[in-house]
Design a protein around this motif. Structure first.
Motif, PDB file in Angstrom:
ATOM      1  N   LEU A 256       0.842  -1.194   0.000  1.00 48.50           N
ATOM      2  CA  LEU A 256       0.000   0.000   0.000  1.00 48.50           C
ATOM      3  C   LEU A 256       0.884   1.255   0.000  1.00 48.50           C
ATOM      4  N   ILE A 257       1.876   1.267   0.883  1.00 49.09           N
ATOM      5  CA  ILE A 257       2.752   2.442   0.982  1.00 49.09           C
ATOM      6  C   ILE A 257       3.463   2.669  -0.355  1.00 49.09           C
ATOM      7  N   LEU A 258       3.963   1.593  -0.965  1.00 48.44           N
ATOM      8  CA  LEU A 258       4.663   1.740  -2.246  1.00 48.44           C
ATOM      9  C   LEU A 258       3.716   2.279  -3.324  1.00 48.44           C
ATOM     10  N   LEU A 259       2.498   1.733  -3.355  1.00 46.66           N
ATOM     11  CA  LEU A 259       1.522   2.187  -4.360  1.00 46.66           C
ATOM     12  C   LEU A 259       1.227   3.677  -4.202  1.00 46.66           C
ATOM     13  N   MET A 260       1.096   4.111  -2.941  1.00 49.15           N
ATOM     14  CA  MET A 260       0.804   5.517  -2.679  1.00 49.15           C
ATOM     15  C   MET A 260       1.945   6.400  -3.183  1.00 49.15           C
ATOM     16  N   LYS A 261       3.181   5.877  -3.047  1.00 48.72           N
ATOM     17  CA  LYS A 261       4.341   6.682  -3.450  1.00 48.72           C
ATOM     18  C   LYS A 261       4.488   6.763  -4.963  1.00 48.72           C
ATOM     19  N   THR A 262       3.836   5.851  -5.682  1.00 48.45           N
ATOM     20  CA  THR A 262       3.946   5.915  -7.144  1.00 48.45           C
ATOM     21  C   THR A 262       2.917   6.882  -7.733  1.00 48.45           C
ATOM     22  N   LEU A 310       4.409   8.378   4.651  1.00 50.20           N
ATOM     23  CA  LEU A 310       3.855   8.996   3.442  1.00 50.20           C
ATOM     24  C   LEU A 310       4.114  10.494   3.371  1.00 50.20           C
ATOM     25  N   LEU A 311       4.027  11.178   4.518  1.00 49.58           N
ATOM     26  CA  LEU A 311       4.130  12.641   4.477  1.00 49.58           C
ATOM     27  C   LEU A 311       5.450  13.159   5.049  1.00 49.58           C
ATOM     28  N   GLY A 312       6.225  12.295   5.670  1.00 51.21           N
ATOM     29  CA  GLY A 312       7.516  12.723   6.221  1.00 51.21           C
ATOM     30  C   GLY A 312       7.374  13.303   7.619  1.00 51.21           C
ATOM     31  N   LEU A 313       8.480  13.893   8.080  1.00 49.90           N
ATOM     32  CA  LEU A 313       8.490  14.394   9.455  1.00 49.90           C
ATOM     33  C   LEU A 313       8.483  15.915   9.525  1.00 49.90           C
ATOM     34  N   ASN A 314       8.477  16.546   8.353  1.00 50.25           N
ATOM     35  CA  ASN A 314       8.546  18.011   8.354  1.00 50.25           C
ATOM     36  C   ASN A 314       7.169  18.657   8.437  1.00 50.25           C
ATOM     37  N   TYR A 315       6.395  18.280   9.420  1.00 48.93           N
ATOM     38  CA  TYR A 315       5.091  18.926   9.577  1.00 48.93           C
ATOM     39  C   TYR A 315       5.292  20.291  10.229  1.00 48.93           C
ATOM     40  N   LYS A 316       4.340  21.196   9.920  1.00 45.75           N
ATOM     41  CA  LYS A 316       4.485  22.577  10.428  1.00 45.75           C
ATOM     42  C   LYS A 316       3.885  22.712  11.817  1.00 45.75           C
ATOM     43  N   ASP A 317       2.897  21.861  12.073  1.00 48.17           N
ATOM     44  CA  ASP A 317       2.192  22.000  13.345  1.00 48.17           C
ATOM     45  C   ASP A 317       1.596  20.652  13.747  1.00 48.17           C
ATOM     46  N   GLY A 353      -9.708   1.641  25.504  1.00 50.32           N
ATOM     47  CA  GLY A 353     -10.762   1.949  26.469  1.00 50.32           C
ATOM     48  C   GLY A 353     -11.836   2.778  25.796  1.00 50.32           C
ATOM     49  N   VAL A 354     -11.606   3.113  24.516  1.00 52.58           N
ATOM     50  CA  VAL A 354     -12.589   3.836  23.706  1.00 52.58           C
ATOM     51  C   VAL A 354     -12.598   3.131  22.361  1.00 52.58           C
ATOM     52  N   LYS A 355     -13.761   2.870  21.813  1.00 56.44           N
ATOM     53  CA  LYS A 355     -13.811   2.088  20.573  1.00 56.44           C
ATOM     54  C   LYS A 355     -14.285   2.921  19.392  1.00 56.44           C
ATOM     55  N   SER A 356     -13.695   2.661  18.229  1.00 55.45           N
ATOM     56  CA  SER A 356     -14.144   3.329  17.005  1.00 55.45           C
ATOM     57  C   SER A 356     -13.898   2.407  15.811  1.00 55.45           C
ATOM     58  N   GLU A 357     -14.209   2.849  14.615  1.00 60.97           N
ATOM     59  CA  GLU A 357     -13.985   2.053  13.402  1.00 60.97           C
ATOM     60  C   GLU A 357     -12.491   2.109  13.054  1.00 60.97           C
ATOM     61  N   GLY A 358     -11.835   0.971  13.059  1.00 59.96           N
ATOM     62  CA  GLY A 358     -10.376   0.958  12.858  1.00 59.96           C
ATOM     63  C   GLY A 358      -9.969   0.937  11.404  1.00 59.96           C
ATOM     64  N   GLU A 359     -10.293   2.018  10.694  1.00 57.63           N
ATOM     65  CA  GLU A 359      -9.975   2.036   9.263  1.00 57.63           C
ATOM     66  C   GLU A 359      -8.891   3.071   8.971  1.00 57.63           C
ATOM     67  N   MET A 360      -8.341   2.989   7.766  1.00 52.49           N
ATOM     68  CA  MET A 360      -7.396   4.018   7.340  1.00 52.49           C
ATOM     69  C   MET A 360      -7.832   4.510   5.969  1.00 52.49           C
ATOM     70  N   ILE A 361      -7.802   5.835   5.809  1.00 59.72           N
ATOM     71  CA  ILE A 361      -8.147   6.428   4.514  1.00 59.72           C
ATOM     72  C   ILE A 361      -7.027   7.390   4.119  1.00 59.72           C
ATOM     73  N   ILE A 362      -6.538   7.207   2.907  1.00 55.61           N
ATOM     74  CA  ILE A 362      -5.500   8.104   2.396  1.00 55.61           C
ATOM     75  C   ILE A 362      -6.129   8.839   1.205  1.00 55.61           C
ATOM     76  N   SER A 363      -6.273  10.156   1.349  1.00 58.32           N
ATOM     77  CA  SER A 363      -6.980  10.921   0.318  1.00 58.32           C
ATOM     78  C   SER A 363      -5.993  11.616  -0.602  1.00 58.32           C
ATOM     79  N   GLY A 364      -6.277  11.547  -1.897  1.00 56.07           N
ATOM     80  CA  GLY A 364      -5.370  12.169  -2.861  1.00 56.07           C
ATOM     81  C   GLY A 364      -6.116  12.962  -3.904  1.00 56.07           C
ATOM     82  N   THR A 365      -5.369  13.634  -4.767  1.00 59.02           N
ATOM     83  CA  THR A 365      -5.993  14.502  -5.776  1.00 59.02           C
ATOM     84  C   THR A 365      -6.626  13.706  -6.914  1.00 59.02           C
ATOM     85  N   LYS A 366      -6.293  12.402  -7.016  1.00 58.17           N
ATOM     86  CA  LYS A 366      -6.904  11.605  -8.095  1.00 58.17           C
ATOM     87  C   LYS A 366      -7.764  10.451  -7.579  1.00 58.17           C
ATOM     88  N   GLY A 367      -7.816  10.277  -6.275  1.00 57.22           N
ATOM     89  CA  GLY A 367      -8.586   9.163  -5.722  1.00 57.22           C
ATOM     90  C   GLY A 367      -8.169   8.930  -4.279  1.00 57.22           C
TER      91      GLY A 367
END
Ligand code: CTP
Length: 446
Positions: A256-262, A310-317, A353-367
């Motif tokens: 998945l990570i490789l596909l995202m990087k392509t 995917l996004l690196g460590l150079n976040y601004k905030d 101790g708190v439950k939610s939907e354990g999903e991951m979504i990666i949003s991009g400009t083409k899908g």
């Protein structure tokens, strides 16, 4: 002309293989040898061969016995090959007796006696035999021990627990159990640290000082100084120190990570990952409560990994919001972290101790990529686009939740002396940074 075909991995080519090939050749006039691809071997559970398919093909070629070498890539290919090459005889060693009788519909099947006393597995085990000791109380201790059984060249030397075991059955899974960490260190070449996160640093440090390689559940330490000290000791002593995050080694996650990087979904604009679990805790049992893992140390590094990869460590905030309880529940049962990058955002939500939907979504400009719950051990994900019928589905088998592949990666680092960690040191330090903020309540507390 009588055509014969045989298949194998031929890892660390040995006398048993050569005898098999000689006898196979003698059955006819033309010998075809199918060598398994690395991906097919992985799929069928052979996960730590020493040589790549190119090296294995070359070794078979050098025997001079094969008239044709082909690569075996998928289950059922044998039928295709037999038809395609007009094969008269299929043969393999007697360790497979009965397994290939179905090929009798296509050609003659002959099982040849396996040569006693030699196998690739034994050769691999002789080459590197690492004793891993496990320290900790969680149920992961048993899982890890079990997964070691699937990896050649590693044996579990024992379990050290200094507190109450989460599950009483766990101790029975180990042939050696102690509450003295030094005794376990003496019996081990490497240590898997899965003790309470407050003990990771000390257990890792003591192991490194005694010359043992360490794989430690992330985060490895609680402060920046601690983790830097650990990396310094590891470097000075030439030892491997590696974060344990099983998801990182699962094939589906890596692909998945490789596909995202392509650029499959265009530019990545948002990464959102959720990991949660619910356990029933006895709120009157203070000893057990003290040992409980918070939501960040149970899940944080797993959820952060795709963000950083995917996004690196150079976040601004970044903003950390935690639900930290009173004296009794003095840890985070829920944590949310937001990140702002130059051109993207990310968020993670973790709960113990708190439950939610354990999903991951990666949003991009083409899908976008959608990984259903529980994404951290998924075998399946989808790449979706605006047109709802335009969905690409991906499936990658994962055995043992990634743990056995992680053990293989750890052994490779130890035996090859490679410093090239899949989870970089900068990422390890970042995991520690957020742990520190939460431990010291330097976050928004709700
Ligand atoms: N073979 C044999 N005698 C041996 C080892 C292997 O006759 N001592 C045969 C197998 O039966 C098979 C072929 O050689 O037909 C290729 O086997 P492969 O699985 O590559 O070798 P192993 O040594 O059995 O490998 P491993 O230990 O990884 O299972």
């Amino acid at each position: 002309m009588k055509k014969v075909i045989t298949y194998g991995t031929y890892d660390c080519l040995h006398y048993g293989h050569i005898r098999l090939l000689e006898r196979a050749k003698a059955l006819g006039d033309y010998l075809i040898v199918g060598v398994t691809s690395d991906a097919y071997d992985k799929e069928r559970g052979k996960i730590n061969g020493c040589q790549s398919v190119l090296e294995r093909v070359e070794a078979v070629r050098k025997t001079g016995l094969a008239d044709l070498i082909i690569i075996e890539e998928y289950e059922g290919q044998k039928i295709d090959d037999i038809i395609k090459y007009g094969v008269d005889i299929f043969t393999v060693g007697s360790d497979w007796v009965g397994k290939f009788d179905y090929l009798n519909d296509y050609c003659k099947v002959i099982y040849l006696d396996r040569t006693q006393g030699v196998s690739s597995t034994e050769i691999r085990t002789e080459n590197k035999s690492i004793r891993i000791g496990i320290v900790g109380e969680s149920t992961l201790t048993s899982k890890f021990r079990h997964e070691c059984e699937f990896v050649n060249g590693v044996m579990v030397s024992g379990l050290c627990y200094e507190d109450i075991l989460e599950d009483k059955k766990t101790a029975k899974d180990f042939s050696y159990v102690t509450d003295n960490y030094n005794d376990l260190l003496d019996k081990s070449d490497a240590i898997y640290v899965v003790s309470h996160p407050s003990k990771h640093f000390i257990h890792t440090k003591e192991a490194l000082l005694k010359g043992k390689h360490v794989i430690c559940e992330a985060p490895i330490a609680e402060t920046k100084d601690e983790i830097e000290e650990l990396f310094k000791i590891a470097d000075e002593k030439g030892l491997v120190l590696m974060d344990s995050i099983k998801t990182a080694y699962s094939l589906a996650y890596q692909r998945l990570i490789l596909l995202m990087k392509t650029g499959n979904i265009g530019d990545i604009v948002s990464v959102d990952a959720t990991c949660t679990s619910l356990h029933n805790y006895d709120l009157t049992n203070e000893k057990l409560l003290k040992r409980r893992w918070g939501s960040y140390n149970a899940w944080g590094p797993t959820a952060l990994l795709p963000v950083f990869q995917l996004l690196g460590l150079n976040y601004k905030d970044s903003t950390v919001i935690s639900k930290i309880g009173n004296d009794k529940l003095n840890f985070d049962t829920f944590t949310k972290i937001h990140f702002v990058y130059d051109n993207a955002v990310a968020s993670i939500k973790v709960g113990n101790g708190v439950k939610s939907e354990g999903e991951m979504i990666i949003s991009g400009t083409k899908g976008y990529a959608y990984v259903p719950a529980p994404w951290w051990k998924t075998e399946y994900f989808e790449i979706r686009h605006e047109d709802t019928s335009d969905v690409k589905k991906f499936y990658f088998k994962i055995d043992g939740e990634g743990i056995r592949y992680e053990i293989v990666a750890f052994l490779d680092l130890i035996s090859n002396g490679v410093k090239n960690l899949y989870i970089s040191r900068d990422i390890s330090k970042e995991f520690v940074k957020f742990q520190y903020l939460i431990n010291n309540k330097e976050c928004i507390n709700i």
